[in-house]
Write an enzyme that holds these catalytic residues in place. Structure first.
Site, mmCIF file in Angstrom:
data_model
loop_
_atom_site.group_PDB
_atom_site.id
_atom_site.type_symbol
_atom_site.label_atom_id
_atom_site.label_comp_id
_atom_site.label_asym_id
_atom_site.label_seq_id
_atom_site.Cartn_x
_atom_site.Cartn_y
_atom_site.Cartn_z
ATOM 1 C CG HIS A 55 62.952 -49.021 29.005
ATOM 2 N ND1 HIS A 55 62.637 -49.945 28.030
ATOM 3 C CD2 HIS A 55 62.075 -49.220 30.002
ATOM 4 C CE1 HIS A 55 61.603 -50.664 28.441
ATOM 5 N NE2 HIS A 55 61.249 -50.254 29.635
ATOM 6 C CG ASN A 127 57.673 -53.174 27.346
ATOM 7 O OD1 ASN A 127 58.543 -52.318 27.211
ATOM 8 N ND2 ASN A 127 57.219 -53.542 28.520
#
Ligand code: NDP
Length: 478
Positions: A55, A127
């Site tokens: 990420h 997510n």
């Protein structure tokens, strides 16, 4: 009096010349005593901090969570009571690409939320997919290694990804979502967010309920095809930053409907699937959505590095009324996310302005690098606990109900009694012919250069989802 600010060193002394270094003569060399020059060069060398291992590329904004539904029978969390308005921060991200990666790449998106509640920060680090590739954290670092660069070629490796996935049938559900239309949203605004893990809510009677959190986009789902994204990336690698920042600057504030699914402890006992398995959803028909409120993003950060790069989200941050579950991946992330922040930002990362709670904070942690908060107990003599000098004390109302333990300590084979095919099949059957066709195209494209034995092993897994799935991918590979 002039309101012009004077340039100073970081120690506050006025800087007489910021254009010319101090030199022995017009042609140099420079003198070591030119501290302003040394400080500028030293600071430049330290501008980067380690990027997140996963990420790394992200985009974020501030907003508000408003609660409109009454879920007080499930939770005592003040931020989840009807009428509550809580300031918050969102950070969206891709998983695999580094900080310089293009935004419009096919990848899972991170959907991390920090709610600055009056009872402490609640982070929901999810997510844009309701499931994940693996269900056991023992496989998590290996899974991520396959998304990253090969040690020798320093290139991303389709072989590594499909080798791992084809040997890990629990990944089928997530792989199917990733390769479907939803695997490439056009912007952070045009995708859902899911807490993904099973968490729990607990009420003021001490009753616990298992919960799934959902944030459904109110901007509608929009996706790029692979070929559209190639054109987009050719024009700009920063399309998500441009879109999110621009829409908020234009005061077109994006919104998501906040919904939950709830399962009682008794229902969990007799569910015909493991409700704590991160590769599975809870079917809507059995566990209907409950409308809770709305999230809106309405303010851009002033400084990207300070507020987004240093934003530290961790599933360990829960507040009274919200807690964990036996989900093994969640339990691993409770450790690993906070640990990543200590490594990247230092032990006092929670004291940085973007991470600092808006409520009073009192604790007995001491010292450590970059400690700028002093004694956090609020009393200089209270640097240990228990004490008789009126230092902060524990609050028993924050004690959650006992967490139900299922079984004994052992290494249970996560493949046993786990159906990895029915839920991806339910998803595949939702797709219309166009969606199926794009799914086959995307998978075939992603398999380019992969050895035939790995491809065949993966196609056999697709066959078990649906014969049309395996056949469709094979036809595209010819
Ligand atoms: P439902 O038919 O009630 O739910 C289907 C859900 O699938 C929709 O509500 C939507 O979730 C999501 N969906 C619809 N189209 C797509 C798509 N093209 N790509 C990805 N997701 C899509 O059935 P179930 O609850 O039994 O779920 C069936 C399958 O749907 C699951 O196996 C799972 O793969 C997928 N799904 C289920 C979710 C759940 O929480 N039950 C959530 C997301 C996907 P949404 O409303 O969140 O957009």
């Amino acid at each position: 009096m002039s309101d012009k600010k004077i340039l100073t060193t970081t120690a506050g002394a006025p800087v007489p010349d910021n254009q010319n270094s101090l030199s022995a003569g017009e042609r140099g060399p420079v003198l070591l005593q030119d501290y302003q020059l040394l400080e500028k060069l030293a600071h430049q060398n330290r501008e980067r901090i380690p990027e997140r291992v996963v990420h790394a590329k992200g985009w974020g904004a501030y907003g508000t969570l408003k609660i409109t539904g009454d879920i007080s029978k499930y939770t005592k969390a003040k931020a989840l009571q009807k009428g509550a308005k809580t300031p918050m921060l969102a950070r969206f991200s891709t998983v695999a690409g580094e900080q310089g990666a293009a935004d419009a790449e096919r990848d899972v998106r991170g959907f991390a939320l920090k709610f600055y509640t009056e009872e402490g920060n609640w982070d929901l680090v999810g997510n844009n997919t309701p499931v994940f590739f693996v269900r056991d954290p023992m496989k998590f670092p290996d899974c991520i290694h396959t998304q990253k660069r090969h040690p020798k070629t320093n290139l991303r490796s389709a072989t590594a990804m499909w080798d791992f996935w084809s040997l890990s049938p629990e990944s089928l559900h997530q792989v199917t979502i990733l390769m479907s239309d939803r695997g490439l949203p056009v912007s952070p605004m045009h995708m859902n967010g899911y807490g993904s893990h099973t968490y729990s809510l607990w009420n003021d009677k001490g009753e616990r309920y298992w919960v799934k959190f959902h944030f459904k986009t109110l901007q509608e789902h929009k996706h790029y095809t692979n070929s559209q994204s190639e054109g987009v990336i050719g024009q700009s690698r920063e399309t998500y930053q441009e879109a999110l920042f621009g829409t908020i600057e234009n005061e077109e504030f994006p919104r998501w409907s906040f919904q939950i699914q709830v399962m009682s402890e008794a229902q969990a006992e007799c569910a015909d699937f493991n409700p704590f398995d991160l590769t599975k959803v809870w079917p809507h028909g059995d566990y209907p959505m409950i409308e809770v409120g709305e999230m809106q993003l309405n303010r851009n950060p002033e400084n990207y590095f300070a507020e987004i790069e240093q934003a530290a989200f961790s599933p360990s941050n829960v507040v009274p009324g919200i807690s964990f579950s036996p989900d093994k991946m969640l339990q691993a992330r409770i450790f690993s996310y906070a640990d990543a922040h200590r490594y990247r930002l230092g032990p006092h990362y929670e004291a940085l302005p973007v991470n600092a709670p808006k409520c009073p904070v009192h604790h007995y942690h001491k010292d450590g690098s970059m400690n700028f908060t002093g004694q956090m107990s609020g009393n200089v003599d209270a640097y240990y606990e228990p004490n008789s000098v009126n230092g902060p004390v524990e609050e028993k109302s924050a004690l959650e109900p006992e967490l139900r333990i299922y079984g004994n300590g052992a290494r249970y084979d996560h493949r046993v009694r786990n159906d990895d095919f029915s839920q991806p099949r339910a998803l595949f059957e939702l797709f219309d012919e166009g969606q199926k066709s794009r799914l086959f195209d995307n998978i075939a494209a992603a398999m380019s250069g992969v050895k035939s034995e790995i491809i065949e092993r993966q196609c056999k897994l697709f066959d078990q989802i649906h014969k049309d799935y395996g056949a469709g991918v094979r036809a595209r590979l010819k």
